[in-house]
Write a protein that holds these residues in place. Sequence first.
Motif, PDB file in Angstrom:
ATOM      1  N   SER A 114     -38.028   0.750 -23.421  1.00 30.70           N
ATOM      2  CA  SER A 114     -37.853   0.601 -21.975  1.00 30.70           C
ATOM      3  C   SER A 114     -38.010   1.964 -21.319  1.00 30.70           C
ATOM      4  O   SER A 114     -37.701   2.993 -21.917  1.00 30.70           O
ATOM      5  CB  SER A 114     -36.474   0.015 -21.648  1.00 30.70           C
ATOM      6  N   LEU A 115     -38.500   1.949 -20.097  1.00 31.09           N
ATOM      7  CA  LEU A 115     -38.725   3.186 -19.358  1.00 31.09           C
ATOM      8  C   LEU A 115     -38.126   3.051 -17.971  1.00 31.09           C
ATOM      9  O   LEU A 115     -38.377   2.072 -17.270  1.00 31.09           O
ATOM     10  CB  LEU A 115     -40.223   3.483 -19.253  1.00 31.09           C
ATOM     11  N   ARG A 116     -37.307   4.017 -17.573  1.00 35.07           N
ATOM     12  CA  ARG A 116     -36.718   4.042 -16.235  1.00 35.07           C
ATOM     13  C   ARG A 116     -37.331   5.208 -15.468  1.00 35.07           C
ATOM     14  O   ARG A 116     -37.318   6.351 -15.941  1.00 35.07           O
ATOM     15  CB  ARG A 116     -35.202   4.201 -16.296  1.00 35.07           C
ATOM     16  N   ILE A 117     -37.870   4.911 -14.311  1.00 36.04           N
ATOM     17  CA  ILE A 117     -38.555   5.911 -13.499  1.00 36.04           C
ATOM     18  C   ILE A 117     -37.677   6.284 -12.307  1.00 36.04           C
ATOM     19  O   ILE A 117     -37.123   5.409 -11.634  1.00 36.04           O
ATOM     20  CB  ILE A 117     -39.916   5.368 -13.032  1.00 36.04           C
ATOM     21  N   ASP A 118     -37.569   7.572 -12.055  1.00 37.96           N
ATOM     22  CA  ASP A 118     -36.728   8.043 -10.955  1.00 37.96           C
ATOM     23  C   ASP A 118     -37.397   7.801  -9.608  1.00 37.96           C
ATOM     24  O   ASP A 118     -38.598   8.069  -9.445  1.00 37.96           O
ATOM     25  CB  ASP A 118     -36.440   9.538 -11.100  1.00 37.96           C
ATOM     26  N   PRO A 119     -36.635   7.328  -8.625  1.00 34.59           N
ATOM     27  CA  PRO A 119     -37.160   7.213  -7.262  1.00 34.59           C
ATOM     28  C   PRO A 119     -37.094   8.580  -6.583  1.00 34.59           C
ATOM     29  O   PRO A 119     -36.579   9.548  -7.158  1.00 34.59           O
ATOM     30  CB  PRO A 119     -36.197   6.226  -6.611  1.00 34.59           C
ATOM     31  N   GLU A 120     -37.607   8.659  -5.351  1.00 37.76           N
ATOM     32  CA  GLU A 120     -37.653   9.937  -4.638  1.00 37.76           C
ATOM     33  C   GLU A 120     -37.209   9.752  -3.196  1.00 37.76           C
ATOM     34  O   GLU A 120     -37.725   8.894  -2.481  1.00 37.76           O
ATOM     35  CB  GLU A 120     -39.078  10.494  -4.668  1.00 37.76           C
ATOM     36  N   LEU A 121     -36.239  10.555  -2.768  1.00 37.10           N
ATOM     37  CA  LEU A 121     -35.795  10.511  -1.380  1.00 37.10           C
ATOM     38  C   LEU A 121     -36.834  11.178  -0.486  1.00 37.10           C
ATOM     39  O   LEU A 121     -37.213  12.328  -0.713  1.00 37.10           O
ATOM     40  CB  LEU A 121     -34.445  11.225  -1.234  1.00 37.10           C
ATOM     41  N   ILE A 122     -37.297  10.450   0.525  1.00 35.30           N
ATOM     42  CA  ILE A 122     -38.279  10.974   1.478  1.00 35.30           C
ATOM     43  C   ILE A 122     -37.585  11.109   2.828  1.00 35.30           C
ATOM     44  O   ILE A 122     -37.266  10.116   3.481  1.00 35.30           O
ATOM     45  CB  ILE A 122     -39.502  10.033   1.612  1.00 35.30           C
ATOM     46  N   VAL A 123     -37.339  12.341   3.241  1.00 32.64           N
ATOM     47  CA  VAL A 123     -36.609  12.588   4.485  1.00 32.64           C
ATOM     48  C   VAL A 123     -37.576  12.646   5.671  1.00 32.64           C
ATOM     49  O   VAL A 123     -38.514  13.437   5.685  1.00 32.64           O
ATOM     50  CB  VAL A 123     -35.808  13.900   4.403  1.00 32.64           C
ATOM     51  N   ARG A 124     -37.329  11.776   6.656  1.00 31.10           N
ATOM     52  CA  ARG A 124     -38.148  11.756   7.867  1.00 31.10           C
ATOM     53  C   ARG A 124     -37.260  11.781   9.105  1.00 31.10           C
ATOM     54  O   ARG A 124     -36.193  12.411   9.076  1.00 31.10           O
ATOM     55  CB  ARG A 124     -39.079  10.522   7.851  1.00 31.10           C
ATOM     56  N   GLU A 125     -37.627  11.083  10.157  1.00 33.77           N
ATOM     57  CA  GLU A 125     -37.004  11.265  11.466  1.00 33.77           C
ATOM     58  C   GLU A 125     -35.746  10.435  11.722  1.00 33.77           C
ATOM     59  O   GLU A 125     -35.032  10.684  12.694  1.00 33.77           O
ATOM     60  CB  GLU A 125     -38.032  10.967  12.573  1.00 33.77           C
ATOM     61  N   THR A 126     -35.455   9.428  10.907  1.00 33.11           N
ATOM     62  CA  THR A 126     -34.307   8.574  11.204  1.00 33.11           C
ATOM     63  C   THR A 126     -32.984   9.128  10.687  1.00 33.11           C
ATOM     64  O   THR A 126     -31.943   8.481  10.806  1.00 33.11           O
ATOM     65  CB  THR A 126     -34.511   7.148  10.628  1.00 33.11           C
ATOM     66  N   THR A 127     -33.023  10.324  10.095  1.00 37.93           N
ATOM     67  CA  THR A 127     -31.780  11.017   9.748  1.00 37.93           C
ATOM     68  C   THR A 127     -31.852  12.437  10.301  1.00 37.93           C
ATOM     69  O   THR A 127     -32.930  13.037  10.376  1.00 37.93           O
ATOM     70  CB  THR A 127     -31.562  11.090   8.229  1.00 37.93           C
ATOM     71  N   ALA A 128     -30.705  12.961  10.681  1.00 35.46           N
ATOM     72  CA  ALA A 128     -30.660  14.327  11.207  1.00 35.46           C
ATOM     73  C   ALA A 128     -29.227  14.828  11.096  1.00 35.46           C
ATOM     74  O   ALA A 128     -28.311  14.061  10.806  1.00 35.46           O
ATOM     75  CB  ALA A 128     -31.109  14.360  12.672  1.00 35.46           C
TER      76      ALA A 128
END
Length: 330
Positions: free
Chosen positions: A313-327
């Motif tokens: 089994s293989l688990r792949i890490d997700p990635e946080l993509i920071v854009r305009e809806t957080t500040a």
Amino acid sequence: MKVSIFDVAKKSGLSVVTVSRVLNGAETVREKNRQKVLEAMKELDYRPNAAARSLASGKTGIIGVILTTLHDSFFDAVVKELNEVLALHGYYLAVSVSAGISEGGDHYLIQEDRVDGLLLLSPMDEDNYILELKRRGIPYVLIDHQKPENDAFSVTVDNWKGGYAAARHLLELGHTSIAHLCGQEVFRSTRERRGGFMQALEEQGLKPFEIVYGDFDIAFGYETCKRWLREGKLPGAVFAGDDNIALGVVNALMEAGVEVPGRVAVVGYDDHFIASRLRPHMTTVRQPADKIALAAADMLLKRIDGKMKRGASLRIDPELIVRETTANKE
């Protein structure tokens, strides 16, 4: 003029023998050289002669993928990548949209000699599928499945890490009143994303503003946020179980004149195409469809060629993509 194996060899800077070994899945080829050959094939749009290979190998040259819906941009991205990767190996992809398998194990892609292998994308009836595939001796790989006990021959995203990263991001911005709108409990992704989210809050001694369960659609996010507005009580931030839910929340807030992210910050999940097109651009957790497809295709091809006997089994890490809806919270 039709592209030949000689053109691929010239483009990659490698020998015809090496290209042939890559096409036949030989393990003796260095990974660096294998990638050079695959890249050359892609650039030249080279397609191995599937008919000739099928006659020589006794295989159909077809790999099936079964999924529950086409109305999901993450599924769409995975299938698109699978199609491209498998084409480079001379396989055609047969796509079936199905809610499950019948009691007698009847599904046209699982019938004898239809496919060389099968990919199950987020199946809801995985136990019955696995039972039938094992009975018929058809190699398979699960993608984004629901039960940890079926992890053998599977590729999943580490959704716990995704939920944790989303919550940590909001906490680091200073938010302490955070709601989580998630999918139904039946989905493993729901349970894991919620688990990561809760862990991050518990580490700070916090409890969520509210946890609400619903469907992965815009209406769920919209109606939940409308309820908060009617009640006159809004969270400082929302972590949504997918981008559709997040878009519903943003729509309701902007319709009511509530600033995003000034008053309420929002984080989605998946990184749908639309997340980076609508304004404000969505902060989200990306599921890397390309890595998922490549890993699943590679695992299935190894099973088909008899090079992977034991479960993996293989688990792949997700990635946080920071854009305009957080500040930064003021």
